[in-house]
Design a protein around this motif. Structure first.
Motif, PDB file in Angstrom:
ATOM      1  N   TYR A  55       0.809  -1.235   0.000  1.00 53.57           N
ATOM      2  CA  TYR A  55       0.000   0.000   0.000  1.00 53.57           C
ATOM      3  C   TYR A  55       0.829   1.265   0.000  1.00 53.57           C
ATOM      4  CZ  TYR A  55      -3.584  -3.409   1.064  1.00 53.57           C
ATOM      5  OH  TYR A  55      -4.413  -4.498   1.007  1.00 53.57           O
ATOM      6  N   ILE A  56       2.105   1.120   0.220  1.00 52.45           N
ATOM      7  CA  ILE A  56       3.013   2.255   0.192  1.00 52.45           C
ATOM      8  C   ILE A  56       3.123   2.849  -1.216  1.00 52.45           C
ATOM      9  CG2 ILE A  56       5.064   0.839  -0.281  1.00 52.45           C
ATOM     10  CD1 ILE A  56       6.617   2.550   1.742  1.00 52.45           C
ATOM     11  N   ARG A  57       2.654   2.103  -2.205  1.00 52.39           N
ATOM     12  CA  ARG A  57       2.848   2.531  -3.598  1.00 52.39           C
ATOM     13  C   ARG A  57       1.847   3.608  -4.040  1.00 52.39           C
ATOM     14  NH1 ARG A  57       3.018  -3.485  -6.032  1.00 52.39           N
ATOM     15  NH2 ARG A  57       5.085  -4.104  -5.280  1.00 52.39           N
ATOM     16  N   TRP A  89      -1.900   3.053  -4.741  1.00 52.30           N
ATOM     17  CA  TRP A  89      -2.859   3.055  -3.630  1.00 52.30           C
ATOM     18  C   TRP A  89      -2.954   4.439  -2.982  1.00 52.30           C
ATOM     19  CZ3 TRP A  89      -5.978  -0.894  -3.500  1.00 52.30           C
ATOM     20  CH2 TRP A  89      -5.548  -2.138  -3.970  1.00 52.30           C
ATOM     21  N   ILE A  90      -1.815   5.096  -2.816  1.00 49.27           N
ATOM     22  CA  ILE A  90      -1.795   6.371  -2.077  1.00 49.27           C
ATOM     23  C   ILE A  90      -2.473   7.487  -2.874  1.00 49.27           C
ATOM     24  CG2 ILE A  90      -0.315   8.110  -0.999  1.00 49.27           C
ATOM     25  CD1 ILE A  90      -0.326   5.351   0.430  1.00 49.27           C
ATOM     26  N   GLU A  91      -2.181   7.565  -4.158  1.00 49.11           N
ATOM     27  CA  GLU A  91      -2.707   8.697  -4.936  1.00 49.11           C
ATOM     28  C   GLU A  91      -4.239   8.720  -5.012  1.00 49.11           C
ATOM     29  OE1 GLU A  91      -0.539   8.894  -8.615  1.00 49.11           O
ATOM     30  OE2 GLU A  91       1.313   9.518  -7.602  1.00 49.11           O
ATOM     31  N   PRO A  92      -4.897   7.586  -5.314  1.00 49.54           N
ATOM     32  CA  PRO A  92      -6.378   7.618  -5.315  1.00 49.54           C
ATOM     33  C   PRO A  92      -6.951   7.932  -3.933  1.00 49.54           C
ATOM     34  CG  PRO A  92      -5.574   5.643  -6.437  1.00 49.54           C
ATOM     35  CD  PRO A  92      -4.383   6.277  -5.777  1.00 49.54           C
TER      36      PRO A  92
HETATM   37  C1  LIG Z   1       2.962  11.958  -3.739  1.00 52.48           C
HETATM   38  O1  LIG Z   1       2.689  13.007  -4.643  1.00 52.48           O
HETATM   39  C2  LIG Z   1       3.605  13.103  -5.717  1.00 52.48           C
HETATM   40  C3  LIG Z   1       3.264  14.364  -6.484  1.00 52.48           C
HETATM   41  O2  LIG Z   1       1.950  14.326  -6.963  1.00 52.48           O
HETATM   42  C4  LIG Z   1       3.505  11.839  -6.555  1.00 52.48           C
HETATM   43  O3  LIG Z   1       4.433  11.889  -7.612  1.00 52.48           O
HETATM   44  C5  LIG Z   1       3.822  10.644  -5.678  1.00 52.48           C
HETATM   45  O4  LIG Z   1       3.620   9.454  -6.408  1.00 52.48           O
HETATM   46  C6  LIG Z   1       2.916  10.629  -4.449  1.00 52.48           C
HETATM   47  N1  LIG Z   1       3.390   9.575  -3.550  1.00 52.48           N
HETATM   48  C7  LIG Z   1       2.709   8.457  -3.362  1.00 52.48           C
HETATM   49  C8  LIG Z   1       3.321   7.447  -2.452  1.00 52.48           C
HETATM   50  O5  LIG Z   1       1.641   8.236  -3.894  1.00 52.48           O
END
Ligand SMILES: *[C@@H]1O[C@H](CO)[C@@H](O)[C@H](O)[C@H]1NC(C)=O
Length: 219
Positions: free
Chosen positions: A200-202, A205-208
């Protein structure tokens, strides 16, 4: 389950079951620091995300406060795009003690009640990963109904209640729930590879999740 501290054992099991190998560089290892009262934010903010981390998930690495796999990336990315947002690290041991979930859920309820009185315009989101998801389920049963409208989003990662058959929340919260469960994560899906519980660190998962929180807080 002491997921992170048991990493060598997990790696061995993973090899035995031909699971993908857990990459060394994804997770910072070390002694978890259970509770750090100095990390509690003071005063009011527009948006507060209560984060309950997973079992033994370190909460100090790289200056983080919320857990390295889920909480830190969610809070750091959210606060960059949503002015007035901040995280609150749920004060609980995240240990395998039988009292751990209980203490976490009580802290969540206490925080929501005290902040909502102190800060009449503040709204909240609940984020829980693994044992932290169990904390949020337990808390949800005790959160006064009058506060449901102040809680704008509930986001679970690797929620054990899904595997047990019922990941639902009380009706006043259910429409605000996002369930993140990776295919093959033994905690929330079928499967035996702990590897998937640590994915889930990826950004996938984090962006959505960050988008979901922004949308729920601001709509
Ligand atoms: C955090 O935000 C940046 C900028 O939008 C993005 O490139 C990165 O993938 C994000 N980190 C995660 C773990 O989703």
């Amino acid at each position: 389950m002491r997921l992170l501290l048991a990493l060598p054992l997990i790696l061995q099991l993973a090899r035995a079951q031909e699971c993908p190998q857990i990459p060394d560089n994804d997770v910072e290892m070390g002694e978890p620091v259970p509770m750090i009262p100095e990390h509690i934010p003071a005063g009011c903010s527009d948006y507060e995300v209560l984060v309950a981390r997973g079992t033994s998930e370190p909460n100090y690495a790289e200056g983080g406060k919320f857990g390295v796999i889920v909480g830190d990336p969610v809070v750091s990315n959210l606060t960059e795009v949503l002015p007035g947002s901040r995280g609150y690290p749920v004060q609980y041991p995240a240990s395998s003690s039988i009292l751990s979930v209980f203490r976490g859920s009580r802290d969540v309820v206490d925080r929501l009640v005290s902040q909502s009185v102190r800060c009449p315009r503040q709204t909240f989101a609940l984020v829980g990963y693994s044992q932290g998801a169990a904390v949020m389920h337990a808390a949800a049963d005790d959160i006064p109904r009058a506060l449901h409208s102040r809680i704008k989003a509930v986001v679970m990662f690797g929620d054990p209640a899904l595997r047990l058959g019922d990941g639902s929340f009380p009706s006043g919260l259910q429409s605000k729930v996002l369930q993140n469960c990776a295919e093959g994560d033994p905690t929330c899906d079928s499967g035996r590879c702990t590897y998937y519980h640590l994915t889930y660190i990826r950004p996938e998962w984090i962006e959505p999740t960050v988008d979901f929180l922004v949308e729920k807080f601001t709509s």
